[in-house]
Design a protein around this motif. Structure first.
Motif, PDB file in Angstrom:
ATOM      1  N   SER A 118       0.830  -1.042  -0.121  1.00 21.21           N
ATOM      2  CA  SER A 118       0.048  -0.208   0.071  1.00 21.21           C
ATOM      3  C   SER A 118       0.756   1.311   0.149  1.00 21.21           C
ATOM      4  O   SER A 118       1.788   1.220   0.638  1.00 21.21           O
ATOM      5  CB  SER A 118      -0.930   0.033   1.188  1.00 21.21           C
ATOM      6  OG  SER A 118      -1.685   1.192   1.449  1.00 21.21           O
ATOM      7  N   SER A 119       0.357   2.208  -0.774  1.00 16.27           N
ATOM      8  CA  SER A 119       1.329   3.594  -0.739  1.00 16.27           C
ATOM      9  C   SER A 119       0.815   4.344   0.552  1.00 16.27           C
ATOM     10  O   SER A 119       1.670   5.481   0.743  1.00 16.27           O
ATOM     11  CB  SER A 119       0.837   4.425  -2.083  1.00 16.27           C
ATOM     12  OG  SER A 119       0.929   3.592  -3.125  1.00 16.27           O
ATOM     13  N   PRO A 177       6.039   0.410   6.700  1.00 19.69           N
ATOM     14  CA  PRO A 177       6.287  -0.126   5.442  1.00 19.69           C
ATOM     15  C   PRO A 177       7.908   0.196   4.919  1.00 19.69           C
ATOM     16  O   PRO A 177       8.608  -0.611   4.254  1.00 19.69           O
ATOM     17  CB  PRO A 177       5.704   0.963   4.359  1.00 19.69           C
ATOM     18  CG  PRO A 177       4.434   1.378   5.613  1.00 19.69           C
ATOM     19  CD  PRO A 177       4.740   1.199   6.998  1.00 19.69           C
ATOM     20  N   GLN A 178       8.562   1.149   5.842  1.00 14.88           N
ATOM     21  CA  GLN A 178       9.866   1.410   5.445  1.00 14.88           C
ATOM     22  C   GLN A 178      10.938   0.424   5.837  1.00 14.88           C
ATOM     23  O   GLN A 178      11.719   0.027   5.117  1.00 14.88           O
ATOM     24  CB  GLN A 178      10.433   3.000   6.228  1.00 14.88           C
ATOM     25  CG  GLN A 178       9.675   4.159   5.764  1.00 14.88           C
ATOM     26  CD  GLN A 178       8.208   4.442   6.335  1.00 14.88           C
ATOM     27  OE1 GLN A 178       7.830   3.688   7.347  1.00 14.88           O
ATOM     28  NE2 GLN A 178       7.489   4.975   5.542  1.00 14.88           N
ATOM     29  N   GLU A 179      10.642  -0.022   7.202  1.00 10.59           N
ATOM     30  CA  GLU A 179      11.244  -1.230   7.780  1.00 10.59           C
ATOM     31  C   GLU A 179      11.203  -2.538   6.997  1.00 10.59           C
ATOM     32  O   GLU A 179      12.094  -3.085   6.660  1.00 10.59           O
ATOM     33  CB  GLU A 179      10.819  -1.498   9.307  1.00 10.59           C
ATOM     34  CG  GLU A 179      11.508  -2.543   9.922  1.00 10.59           C
ATOM     35  CD  GLU A 179      10.741  -2.837  11.124  1.00 10.59           C
ATOM     36  OE1 GLU A 179      11.203  -3.920  11.855  1.00 10.59           O
ATOM     37  OE2 GLU A 179       9.627  -2.276  11.596  1.00 10.59           O
ATOM     38  N   LEU A 180       9.988  -2.592   6.506  1.00 12.77           N
ATOM     39  CA  LEU A 180       9.709  -4.123   5.728  1.00 12.77           C
ATOM     40  C   LEU A 180      10.444  -3.909   4.458  1.00 12.77           C
ATOM     41  O   LEU A 180      11.318  -4.828   4.141  1.00 12.77           O
ATOM     42  CB  LEU A 180       8.310  -4.283   5.623  1.00 12.77           C
ATOM     43  CG  LEU A 180       8.100  -5.422   4.455  1.00 12.77           C
ATOM     44  CD1 LEU A 180       8.480  -6.633   5.129  1.00 12.77           C
ATOM     45  CD2 LEU A 180       6.348  -5.371   4.311  1.00 12.77           C
ATOM     46  N   TRP A 181      10.475  -2.808   3.588  1.00 12.59           N
ATOM     47  CA  TRP A 181      11.151  -2.649   2.334  1.00 12.59           C
ATOM     48  C   TRP A 181      12.879  -2.561   2.771  1.00 12.59           C
ATOM     49  O   TRP A 181      13.337  -3.270   1.754  1.00 12.59           O
ATOM     50  CB  TRP A 181      10.626  -1.481   1.636  1.00 12.59           C
ATOM     51  CG  TRP A 181       9.566  -2.003   0.900  1.00 12.59           C
ATOM     52  CD1 TRP A 181       8.195  -1.805   1.297  1.00 12.59           C
ATOM     53  CD2 TRP A 181       9.692  -2.352  -0.490  1.00 12.59           C
ATOM     54  NE1 TRP A 181       7.256  -2.527   0.453  1.00 12.59           N
ATOM     55  CE2 TRP A 181       8.072  -2.877  -0.598  1.00 12.59           C
ATOM     56  CE3 TRP A 181      10.453  -2.764  -1.493  1.00 12.59           C
ATOM     57  CZ2 TRP A 181       7.579  -3.522  -1.734  1.00 12.59           C
ATOM     58  CZ3 TRP A 181       9.980  -3.553  -2.549  1.00 12.59           C
ATOM     59  CH2 TRP A 181       8.532  -3.762  -2.691  1.00 12.59           C
ATOM     60  N   PHE A 230      -4.498   0.421  -4.061  1.00 10.39           N
ATOM     61  CA  PHE A 230      -3.178   0.418  -3.652  1.00 10.39           C
ATOM     62  C   PHE A 230      -2.419   1.713  -3.452  1.00 10.39           C
ATOM     63  O   PHE A 230      -1.610   1.848  -2.657  1.00 10.39           O
ATOM     64  CB  PHE A 230      -2.216  -0.480  -4.557  1.00 10.39           C
ATOM     65  CG  PHE A 230      -2.509  -1.855  -4.600  1.00 10.39           C
ATOM     66  CD1 PHE A 230      -2.631  -2.747  -3.695  1.00 10.39           C
ATOM     67  CD2 PHE A 230      -3.382  -2.434  -5.782  1.00 10.39           C
ATOM     68  CE1 PHE A 230      -2.784  -4.282  -3.845  1.00 10.39           C
ATOM     69  CE2 PHE A 230      -3.762  -3.757  -5.794  1.00 10.39           C
ATOM     70  CZ  PHE A 230      -3.686  -4.315  -4.900  1.00 10.39           C
ATOM     71  N   ASP A 231      -2.984   2.728  -4.340  1.00 16.74           N
ATOM     72  CA  ASP A 231      -2.241   3.836  -4.484  1.00 16.74           C
ATOM     73  C   ASP A 231      -2.790   5.110  -3.699  1.00 16.74           C
ATOM     74  O   ASP A 231      -2.302   6.200  -3.764  1.00 16.74           O
ATOM     75  CB  ASP A 231      -2.166   4.344  -6.019  1.00 16.74           C
ATOM     76  CG  ASP A 231      -1.470   3.368  -6.893  1.00 16.74           C
ATOM     77  OD1 ASP A 231      -0.604   2.465  -6.463  1.00 16.74           O
ATOM     78  OD2 ASP A 231      -1.696   3.228  -7.965  1.00 16.74           O
ATOM     79  N   SER A 232      -3.913   4.759  -2.869  1.00 10.67           N
ATOM     80  CA  SER A 232      -4.232   5.621  -2.183  1.00 10.67           C
ATOM     81  C   SER A 232      -3.497   6.148  -0.994  1.00 10.67           C
ATOM     82  O   SER A 232      -2.912   5.276  -0.409  1.00 10.67           O
ATOM     83  CB  SER A 232      -5.721   5.398  -1.545  1.00 10.67           C
ATOM     84  OG  SER A 232      -6.173   6.070  -0.258  1.00 10.67           O
ATOM     85  N   ARG A 233      -3.024   7.589  -0.586  1.00 10.78           N
ATOM     86  CA  ARG A 233      -2.189   7.874   0.298  1.00 10.78           C
ATOM     87  C   ARG A 233      -3.049   8.151   1.419  1.00 10.78           C
ATOM     88  O   ARG A 233      -2.597   8.670   2.565  1.00 10.78           O
ATOM     89  CB  ARG A 233      -1.227   9.141  -0.198  1.00 10.78           C
ATOM     90  CG  ARG A 233      -0.569   8.434  -1.390  1.00 10.78           C
ATOM     91  CD  ARG A 233       0.566   9.509  -1.751  1.00 10.78           C
ATOM     92  NE  ARG A 233       1.592   9.784  -0.722  1.00 10.78           N
ATOM     93  CZ  ARG A 233       2.513   8.959  -0.272  1.00 10.78           C
ATOM     94  NH1 ARG A 233       2.691   7.933  -1.227  1.00 10.78           N
ATOM     95  NH2 ARG A 233       3.447   8.887   0.630  1.00 10.78           N
TER      96      ARG A 233
END
Length: 1505
Positions: free
Chosen positions: A1045-1046, A1086-1090, A1143-1146
């Motif tokens: 997700s974004s 998300p930052q940690e996962l990527w 997916f792209d909804s912020r």
């Protein structure tokens, strides 16, 4: 001009000239195939087709048959059927022989078409589908010969068929018959056995008995071992004497049923339980003349049962078991159109959507020719399918089927709370009570009694078992409900009508469960059967074995012990093995889920969770953790996690080698909720004693104490050649030498049943040195240059079996070249013997090293090096067998052997020692040299993977020889070449550095997507282990949000606090493994996962990803989020709700916990193979490639029959068979048959592989072509749109397959005159082709031509000319001025120019004279369907080449020449013993027809362009 594809008598004569038949039969001893033929009827001997069909299928070939020129025997021998002699089947016939390769053409014209007549051959559950599933539908022959040539009999094998027939007669017939009376029988009703085997490859033991009096074999070749594949193939002649019986059932009209003598009575039961008008009965017996028939007897053993017999259906009294079965069956009938079982992944149900796009069945194209030439069709595709659309919706993946809105027959049918009946009611015959709420809201209680079902007076809270009045006593529950509920009566009838109309392939169970990764929101309905299943854990009941669970080990091993001497025995054996394996896999999967969900008590409950082991349903379960530091030196838990899959690969391999007397355990590996569970069958007696006492071979402590055992050595020695394992010696802890023929971890245990089991096969294959740094060992330069060796997480990395085989083959060619080169040098230096033998003559028996060099020297340039190699092989063989008459040639072989690392110095034999570089294993001093050679061999293999296999893979991708479309197909392609997935980063590096980087774009995208999702899967596995059951959906949706997700900071929803009692949890020690009470998962971002994904990609795959968020990844690598979602769901077993995700909804996260519907197990298991069927399939393919379409078709039909026999009706390999059959029928002009077979292939692919598997997409495309050819235009379009949608979802737009798909769509749209739409697709195809095949490719030229034709139809001649010029330029530069294509293009250019000029004139005329101009009508060409179909065939690689008579003659000569070469090569291969290892057939045979191949091969007229 004669069209080859009609396959008339010319091809037939060609076949007769080329096919070898069994030689060695003198003219005087030829016998007809069966007894006396009345001379008046036919010149040749005849075969009757059995009672009820007294027509004759005579051999009307000339008395002396055809001559076979056999390259092996030098001369010509005549083979044929004589007219004069006669013989019966009986003891006297064994001396004679007949051509072993004849099968009657008319046999399958019987009503029970193509059913394989083997005892108990059809699975009970499939009875109603027989005519459908096993149908073999080749019509009678059109050519001059009435016999079908089916398989090449082994040359020189005479007299080998009769003994087998003898041994089979009793089984076919109930008792051996005396031959004499048969001679005088009237011709109408011969007593024929139902199966005749004409056997080219009978059991060795029989051959040996028969050969006592036989002269030695002429070619002097050794017999191959019984377990090995032989080139000769057996042929089944099916004498299907089907007959019909009349069925009398209560309450309906009598009807007749076609049956065959090999069926069991039980199968008639199945048919009746499936028929629309008798489906509600389960508890009945069949009576013939007042006698009850036994359920399990075969029809042929029933006295007095014949054509026209009357079978009476008699209702039997119920027992509790019968009553339960009845209720279950009624439930299944009510749910028969309900897809919920398929969405939930139970009972081997799976989804299929083909009928949504074809509006029912395709077979009735005769009745409704929808959309003929000019009928208006709505062709506009949905917006998201058009080229260039960015939208990738998920909902169309599972369109709502109209039949799924279930007709409600009842509101509730459930077990009553008053069960079980009290004792006094049992004595009145009460078996159980049911509670029903009808659609009219009437609540009733029903008693199931021994006499049937009736209403009682109980209510929900008051028990009164007395019959109500009226009580409506009925033998079947359906009849009772029909009486009390009008809605039930009406809807149930409609439901059954619909159920029977569905294609059988939509409802048969698949052999292994297929799970769907999406599902719509379903109402949860009350379901008594599922509820009961959940509580009884279904042990014992569903297995239908009274009162006990199944002894899996005994079943698995007993099926392996079944005899396998001849074809029927092997079919029976393979079928039993396959059935037990699929049952075992299903049971093991259920058990593993029960273990992880905490429903099974551990056998060591006091130990901590990780160390627990379980037994459930006679299966042993262990978790993938390092228990007792067993794998401490190998990588701990990581090693313990991969060991089970390595072990499974070992089991698979030993099973494939199939050595008698050596047993492996049933093994299934299940990944579920982050845990890996290994399920194994239990060795009898293993639980009663210590492992130390049990193991008599191998080592339980990685090589400190090692034992050996002579019987194990002898058994394993037999596997060592096919598996390329070296017999070697190691030292035990006392310094004694111990001899082994496997790795030290492989343990041998003799069970209490006296069988020799081997287990722990995790090091069956040699280690992979690229991932195993060993101090002091240098790898070859190719490896160091690529950055190897790299440390891996565990030390159990081994090479794949495919790599070992490829490496040995590579070495073999090297060996041949070296030997040939040295011999040439010798010859050049000697020049003593200038006369070399001619190519055709067989070399004399003394080895003359100079002989083979004649052809070898020139062969490299001619490209016919095969025959040269064959000679060198033979030379190697003769030298090996000879006593050293010529020391020089012996020296040559010795040098070549040494150079390639062969363990023998007289013949090529490369084997690996699996214990090299194993920590803890020591070798004796005396073996140091051997160990040094073995180390070198391993280094060479590691280098071979990097320098040959990976570049080879990339080259195949550039040449489009392989076209992966998603992660699974890419992994499959890598594994076929022996490249492990840990090399994915290396493959991507090579793709990046490739000069043709642009043409590998699709591979790069798939590879990056696979890299990301695999890394995410590794993280997800450990993430899930920390989640307790109540937080599972929240945790999974949180992970998916972080992954896809974004939305920048998704928040995890912890389960509500009041549900978690902190105190109680602390105290419970032995919680199920999934019940850890930590919530660490909730803090992931998300930052940690990527960051972790990039880290994982670097550590595991050695590839640097340049992205920090999902959006960067999508941007940088051109990926699609929906594709990543599909890949991660398939890999981890997640099932999500079918809806559109933003997916792209912020502003809000894409997933909520309601979107995660389920988590399924991911199961790995052994896939037993149908070997005989596979050989038939391969020889069918070979025939097709040689251009013998008819024979190929017959062989493949035969293969289909055998596949159906082993696998039942549903299997991946049957799918490949059906696809090839459809293609052949299409080429031979039988569109209806092509359509029917391809429809089955699509349904089967959807059901067995998945609705959006790349294979299914291919099948949809083929079906669309055959629909178009059958004038079903709108259906063809909707199928192509479906294929395009699936491709967009699975990969995206930019794939080479998309060009083919868009060309297909564009052509069909052009055909229905939708020019603008057509151009959108064709121009996209042109762009994609240009990118992937280069602007100068012939595919691009064709694309330009297709676009030009549409512009011409639109009268836009300037654009048309521009495109056709482009095409013409390509043809001219690639093929030259004089090529037919160039000329065609040039003609078309002229024609376009003329039209353009005419148009311009008309326009000028209008400008000059205004509206009064005299305008000649313009000729605009609406394309004819025939021309569109012709273009469709061209782009799909199907060419019909018109040949003149002269071409045909040349073709025959060419095919005959090739065939001779091939045969010579084959026979020399047979002689070449040391190399005769059979690689196991790798997975599904990819049929030759689906891979476009260059039409260089003049001998394949009907196939590829």
């Amino acid at each position: 001009m004669a069209w080859v594809w009609v396959c008339t008598s010319c091809c037939r004569q060609l076949a007769e000239a080329v096919l070898p038949t069994s030689t060695g039969v003198g003219a005087e001893e030829r016998t007809p195939l069966l007894g006396l033929a009345p001379a008046s009827l036919s010149p040749g001997p005849s075969i009757l087709r059995g009672p009820g069909t007294p027509s004759w299928a005579g051999f009307s070939c000339p008395p002396n048959g055809f001559a076979s020129s056999d390259p092996l025997f030098g001369g010509y021998k005549e083979i044929g059927l004589s007219t004069g002699s006669s013989s019966t089947w009986g003891p006297g016939a064994t001396g004679a022989s007949w051509p072993t390769a004849v099968l009657l053409a008319d046999l399958e014209q019987d009503a029970r078409q193509g059913e394989c007549a083997l005892p108990r051959a059809a699975p009970a559950g499939l009875a109603p589908l027989k005519p459908e599933a096993g149908q073999s539908s080749s019509p009678g022959l059109t050519s001059c010969m009435g016999a079908r040539i089916v398989a090449e009999a082994r040359t020189g094998d005479s007299g080998s068929a009769e003994p087998e027939l003898e041994s089979w007669l009793p089984r076919c017939h109930g008792g051996p018959e005396t031959p004499e009376p048969r001679r005088e029988q009237p011709p109408t009703a011969p007593a024929l056995p139902s199966v005749m085997l004409l056997n080219g490859d009978c059991p060795e033991s029989l051959k040996r008995e028969e050969r006592a009096a036989e002269p030695p074999r002429e070619n002097g070749l050794d017999e191959s071992e019984p377990g090995e594949e032989t080139t000769g193939q057996e042929v089944i002649v099916i004498q299907d004497t089907g007959f019909s019986v009349k069925i009398l059932a209560p309450g309906i009209e009598p009807f007749s049923l076609q049956v065959s003598p090999q069926e069991m009575v039980q199968e008639i039961h199945q048919v009746l339980m499936d028929r629309e008008d008798t489906c509600h009965r389960t508890c009945f017996s069949l009576h013939l003349d007042g006698n009850m028939l036994d359920h399990f007897s075969e029809l042929r053993s029933v006295e007095g049962l014949q054509e026209g017999s009357v079978l009476r259906v008699v209702e039997e009294p119920y027992t509790v078991r019968e009553a339960r079965i009845h209720v279950r069956h009624v439930r299944d009938l009510l749910k028969s159109l309900d897809p919920s079982d398929a969405f939930n992944g139970v009972d081997c149900n799976s989804l299929s959507f083909l009928s949504v796009f074809t509006d029912g069945d395709l077979g009735d194209s005769g009745k409704r020719k929808k959309g003929l030439e000019m009928d208006p069709i709505d062709c506009t595709p949905p917006e998201y399918i058009l080229p260039g659309s960015r939208e990738r919706p998920l909902c169309p993946l599972q369109p709502q089927n109209r039949d799924w809105k279930p007709l409600q027959c009842l509101k509730v049918l459930t077990m009553s709370g008053w069960n079980p009946p009290p004792g006094n009611r049992k004595m009145h015959g009460d078996l159980m009570y049911l509670f029903v709420i009808t659609a009219e809201d009437r609540q009733v209680s029903i008693t199931a009694s021994t006499r049937g079902f009736y209403l009682n007076q109980s209510t929900a809270y008051h028990f009164n078992p007395k019959p109500a009045s009226p009580r409506f006593l009925s033998h079947s529950l359906v009849e009772l409900l029909n009486q009390i509920s009008p809605t039930f009566k009406k809807n149930f009838a409609v439901l059954q009508k619909k159920r029977v109309q569905r294609h059988p392939f939509e409802r048969i169970a698949t052999p292994f469960q297929v799970y769907s990764w999406t599902a719509p929101q379903a109402e949860h309905a009350m379901d008594c059967v599922r509820a009961e299943d959940a509580y009884t854990s279904r042990l014992g009941y569903e297995e239908h074995i009274p009162g006990q669970t199944r002894d899996w080990n005994e079943e698995l091993q007993t099926t392996r012990e079944l005899p396998r001497k001849n074809l029927p025995e092997r079919l029976l054996r393979e079928r039993a093995i396959f059935k037990v394996h699929s049952d075992f896999t299903a049971a093991a999967t259920r058990g593993a889920m029960a273990v992880i969900d905490g429903n099974v008590m551990a056998i060591n409950p006091s130990e901590e969770t990780k160390m627990q082991m379980f037994i459930w349903n006679n299966i042993f379960f262990s978790l993938g953790f390092d228990v007792r530091d067993h794998y401490k030196d190998f990588g701990g838990d990581v090693a313990a996690y991969v060991a089970p899959t390595n072990d499974l690969n070992g089991v698979r391999t030993y099973n494939a080698v199939d050595v008698e007397g050596l047993y492996t355990l049933g093994t299934v590996v299940v990944d579920y909720r982050g845990y890996r569970v290994t399920a194994q069958s239990i060795i009898p007696g293993i639980l009663e004693r210590d492992q130390e006492q049990s193991v008599i071979y191998g080592s339980i402590d990685f090589g400190k104490t090692v034992m050996s055992h002579p019987r194990y050595l002898e058994l394993l020695e037999r596997t060592s050649r096919p598996l390329k394992i070296l017999r070697h010696r190691v030292l035990n802890d006392r310094g004694e030498e111990v001899e082994l023929c496997s790795s030290v971890e492989c343990k041998g245990i003799i069970g209490n049943d006296g069988r020799h089991y081997i287990l722990d096969l995790l090091r069956t294959f040699p280690p992979d040195l690229n991932f195993l740094p060993v101090p002091g060992e240098m790898l070859p330069e190719e490896c160091t240059r690529a950055g190897f060796p790299r440390a891996h997480r565990h030390k159990l990395c081994c090479l794949r079996q495919e790599l070992v085989d490829a490496f040995v083959e590579h070495r073999y060619l090297l060996f041949m070249k070296l030997a040939a080169l040295q011999l040439m040098q010798q010859k050049a230096s000697k020049m003593e013997n200038p006369t070399s033998l001619e190519n055709g003559d067989p070399p004399s028996s003394e080895p003359k090293p100079e002989d083979p060099l004649g052809p070898e020297a020139g062969s490299e340039e001619e490209g016919s090096s095969a025959s040269g190699l064959a000679k060198v092989k033979e030379l190697a063989e003769t030298i090996a067998s000879d006593d050293g008459t010529d020391p020089r040639s012996r020296e040559v072989i010795r040098n070549a052997c040494k150079a390639v690392g062969s363990i023998s110095c007289t013949a090529f034999d490369v084997r690996f020692n699996p214990d090299i570089f194993s920590p803890g294993v020591r070798f004796p001093e005396s073996c140091q040299e051997e160990v040094r050679d073995q180390k070198q061999l391993l280094k060479d293999a590691a280098a071979f993977l990097l320098s040959c296999q990976i570049p080879g893979l990339v080259k195949d991708c550039i040449d489009h020889a392989v076209l992966p479309m998603d992660g699974a197909t890419l992994a499959e392609v890598m594994r076929q070449r022996g490249i492990n997935m840990r090399y994915l980063g290396k493959v991507l590096d090579l793709v990046l550095r490739s000069p043709a980087r642009e043409q590998l774009d699709h591979i790069y995208k798939i590879g990056i997507g696979e890299l990301i999702t695999r890394s995410a899967k590794h993280i997800f596995k450990t993430y899930l282990q920390g989640v307790e059951l109540s937080g599972l959906s929240a945790a999974i949706s949180h992970f998916l949000n972080c992954f896809l997700s974004s939305y920048p900071n998704p928040v995890a929803h912890l389960p509500a606090d009041e549900l978690i009692s902190k105190k109680r949890n602390r105290r419970r020690r032995n919680r199920p493994p999934g019940a850890a009470d930590n919530t660490a998962w909730a803090v992931m971002t998300p930052q940690e996962l990527w960051k972790n994904i990039c880290q994982e990609a670097k550590n595991y795959f050695g590839f640097s990803l340049e992205c920090e968020t999902v959006d960067q990844a999508v941007e940088t690598y051109g990926l699609q989020k929906i594709t990543l979602l599909r890949e991660i769901s398939l890999k981890t077993g997640i099932q999500i709700l079918l809806k559109e995700y933003s997916f792209d909804s912020r502003h809000k996260p894409a997933f909520t916990e309601e979107d995660v519907l389920n988590i399924f197990p991911v199961v790995k298991h052994v896939n037993p193979k149908a070997s005989d069927a596979f050989h038939f399939f391969q020889s069918g393919q070979a025939k097709v490639q040689q251009g013998f379409l008819k024979e190929g078709c017959e062989l493949i039909n035969e293969a289909l029959n055998l596949f159906n026999n082993v696998y039942g009706a549903m299997h991946v390999e049957i799918c490949a068979c059906l696809r090839l059959l459809a293609r052949l029928h299409y080429i031979m002009g039988d569109y209806a048959e092509a359509l029917s077979n391809q429809q089955k292939a699509v349904l089967m692919s959807e059901r067995v592989m998945g609705i959006e598997h790349p294979n299914t997409i291919q099948e949809y495309m083929h079906l669309a072509l055959y629909c178009f050819a059958s004038s079903q235009l709108s259906t063809a379009l909707s199928l192509l749109y479906r294929a395009r949608y699936l491709t967009l979802l699975v990969f995206g737009e930019d794939h080479p397959e998309m060009a083919l798909l868009d060309n297909n769509i564009g052509l069909v749209l052009h055909g229905v005159m939708e020019y603008d739409l057509s151009l959108r697709f064709l121009e996209n195809a042109l762009a994609v082709s240009t990118k992937y095949h280069g602007p100068k490719s012939l595919k691009v030229a064709l694309s330009h031509h297709l676009v030009a034709r549409v512009y011409e139809s639109k009268a836009e001649f300037r654009s048309a000319l521009q495109h056709e010029k482009e095409g013409y330029t390509i043809y001219k530069t690639q093929l030259g001025e004089d090529h037919e294509k160039t000329k065609e293009s040039s003609e078309y250019l002229k024609c376009l120019t003329q039209q353009a000029v005419a148009l311009q004139r008309t326009m000028n005329e209008i400008y000059r004279n205004g509206s009064s101009a005299n305008i000649p009508p313009l000729k605009f060409t609406a394309p004819s369907m025939a021309s569109v179909l012709e273009q469709l065939n061209v782009i799909n690689g199907i060419l019909f080449i018109p040949l003149s008579q002269k071409d045909l003659e040349n073709l025959k000569a060419e095919v005959a020449r090739r065939h001779q070469l091939q045969e010579a090569g084959k026979n020399r291969d047979k002689a070449e013993e040391p190399m005769a290892t059979e690689p196991e057939p790798a997975g599904v045979p990819e049929d030759s027809a689906s891979q476009p191949q260059a039409a260089k091969d003049p001998s394949s007229p009907g196939l590829q362009g």
